[in-house]
Write a protein that holds these residues in place. Structure first.
Motif, PDB file in Angstrom:
ATOM      1  N   SER A 146       0.825  -1.195   0.000  1.00 25.03           N
ATOM      2  CA  SER A 146       0.000   0.000   0.000  1.00 25.03           C
ATOM      3  C   SER A 146       0.866   1.255   0.000  1.00 25.03           C
ATOM      4  O   SER A 146       2.084   1.184   0.144  1.00 25.03           O
ATOM      5  CB  SER A 146      -0.933  -0.006   1.219  1.00 25.03           C
ATOM      6  OG  SER A 146      -1.806  -1.122   1.177  1.00 25.03           O
ATOM      7  N   PHE A 205      -4.504   3.248  -0.588  1.00 24.47           N
ATOM      8  CA  PHE A 205      -3.867   4.544  -0.782  1.00 24.47           C
ATOM      9  C   PHE A 205      -4.352   5.430   0.347  1.00 24.47           C
ATOM     10  O   PHE A 205      -5.511   5.826   0.387  1.00 24.47           O
ATOM     11  CB  PHE A 205      -4.253   5.135  -2.144  1.00 24.47           C
ATOM     12  CG  PHE A 205      -3.453   6.360  -2.524  1.00 24.47           C
ATOM     13  CD1 PHE A 205      -2.274   6.232  -3.245  1.00 24.47           C
ATOM     14  CD2 PHE A 205      -3.877   7.635  -2.169  1.00 24.47           C
ATOM     15  CE1 PHE A 205      -1.533   7.353  -3.606  1.00 24.47           C
ATOM     16  CE2 PHE A 205      -3.148   8.752  -2.523  1.00 24.47           C
ATOM     17  CZ  PHE A 205      -1.976   8.618  -3.245  1.00 24.47           C
ATOM     18  N   ALA A 253      -2.226   7.883  -7.277  1.00 26.82           N
ATOM     19  CA  ALA A 253      -3.253   6.922  -6.849  1.00 26.82           C
ATOM     20  C   ALA A 253      -3.750   6.090  -8.032  1.00 26.82           C
ATOM     21  O   ALA A 253      -3.918   4.867  -7.935  1.00 26.82           O
ATOM     22  CB  ALA A 253      -4.414   7.655  -6.182  1.00 26.82           C
TER      23      ALA A 253
END
Length: 335
Positions: free
Chosen positions: A11, A46, A35
């Motif tokens: 992530s 994100f 993103a």
């Protein structure tokens, strides 16, 4: 819950740093572009941070940024890394994130921290933060949880929208106290090793050993955030990483320089004392090409048995930053 190292979720944490020569608007555009890029790469989350009174970061209105990213992506989980709860009433946070969850079902994460994310003068200017509100963090988390539950579990005051949304909550921290709280409440735990590495191993051990299963989570779930600067070669990565080193030097000196372009060497840029402090803060920084990053990550992941890796990258050039996240994903896939 032992995470298979070969399928470790990866992530991103974005502080929305403003680069020298750019504006806050440019940084926000880069946030959306990044993103979208990592979503295509298969990144899991994100997250966006909350910081105030910082001309170098554009992440003060976190829930608005989350909405913007959600609106320009399709599937990636988007959330706060985190909302600094002492700055906000639980009801307002429940209303904001309940609204986000209503607009973007099953994609919203709510990471909560107990620090103000700023200096104390600014904390007071936010009109809620006092020493007492920081101590009230555990009670505020529970109050917030209740606002997001079905209405039959609530009192007279309701968050509309928010009721029944049950937005997933994560406890963020950089100390053993946050680990104890996450364990007691049976919530996932995200440790900020990217800037406060000292208690990482102890906190993870405490969280796992004290974890109490809850309606939210049956087994411990640990996310660790680290710094990553990946390049095509080790040499390129080392040069790119000087922007990160200058960023941490900024923190050490209390200066407010925007994110700087990379330099060939840090020699003469900092004193030995400043270098030691900056390197101590950024101890968990992984720098190199794909093979080097993978080799560095393996013992780290295996020792801590983390369930998810989160990365922050202070890289001046946006295309280089995107490429860094590509290389990181490849490095994790070959662990």
């Amino acid at each position: 819950m032992d995470q298979n190292i070969n399928t470790l979720p990866v992530s991103v944490l974005d502080l929305v740093a403003i680069s020298e020569g750019q504006t806050a608007k440019n940084a926000l555009e880069d946030m959306v572009s990044l993103a979208q890029h990592v979503e295509k790469l298969g990144y899991h989350r994100f997250w966006l941070s909350e910081h105030h009174n910082s001309p170098t970061l554009a992440s003060s209105a976190t829930s608005i940024l989350i909405s913007k990213v959600l609106d320009h992506t399709n599937s990636i989980q988007v959330g706060s890394g985190g909302i600094m709860l002492p700055n906000h009433t639980p009801l307002v946070v429940a209303e904001q994130f309940g609204t986000l969850e209503t607009m973007y079902p099953n994609r919203v994460n709510l990471g909560l921290g107990r620090a103000p994310g700023t200096d104390m003068q600014t904390a007071h200017a936010l009109r809620r933060t006092t020493q007492e509100t920081a101590y009230a963090f555990p009670q505020d988390v529970v109050e917030l949880q209740n606002y997001l539950k079905p209405i039959e579990h609530q009192g007279m005051v309701h968050a509309y929208p928010g009721v029944g949304t049950e937005v997933p909550i994560f406890i963020l921290g950089s100390s053993t106290s946050s680990a104890q709280l996450a364990a007691r409440l049976g919530l996932p735990y995200a440790f900020a090793a990217h800037f406060a590495p000292q208690q990482l191993k102890q906190a993870v051990q405490i969280y796992r050993s004290q974890f109490q299963p809850s309606e939210y989570l049956a087994e411990p779930y640990v996310i660790v955030c680290v710094n990553v600067v990946a390049g095509e070669t080790n040499k390129e990565a080392e040069i790119l990483s000087t922007s990160s080193q200058l960023f941490y030097l900024n923190v050490v000196r209390g200066t407010k320089n925007l994110l700087q372009p990379p330099v060939d060497t840090m020699d003469g840029k900092w004193s030995l004392y400043e270098e030691n402090i900056a390197r101590s803060m950024s101890q968990y920084t992984f720098i190199g090409d794909r093979e080097t990053i993978s080799r560095q990550l393996r013992p780290f992941v295996e020792e801590l048995q983390i369930n998810e890796l989160m990365a922050v990258s202070y890289i001046y050039d946006q295309e280089k930053r995107k490429r860094s996240f590509e290389i990181l994903k490849e490095a994790v896939e070959q662990l």
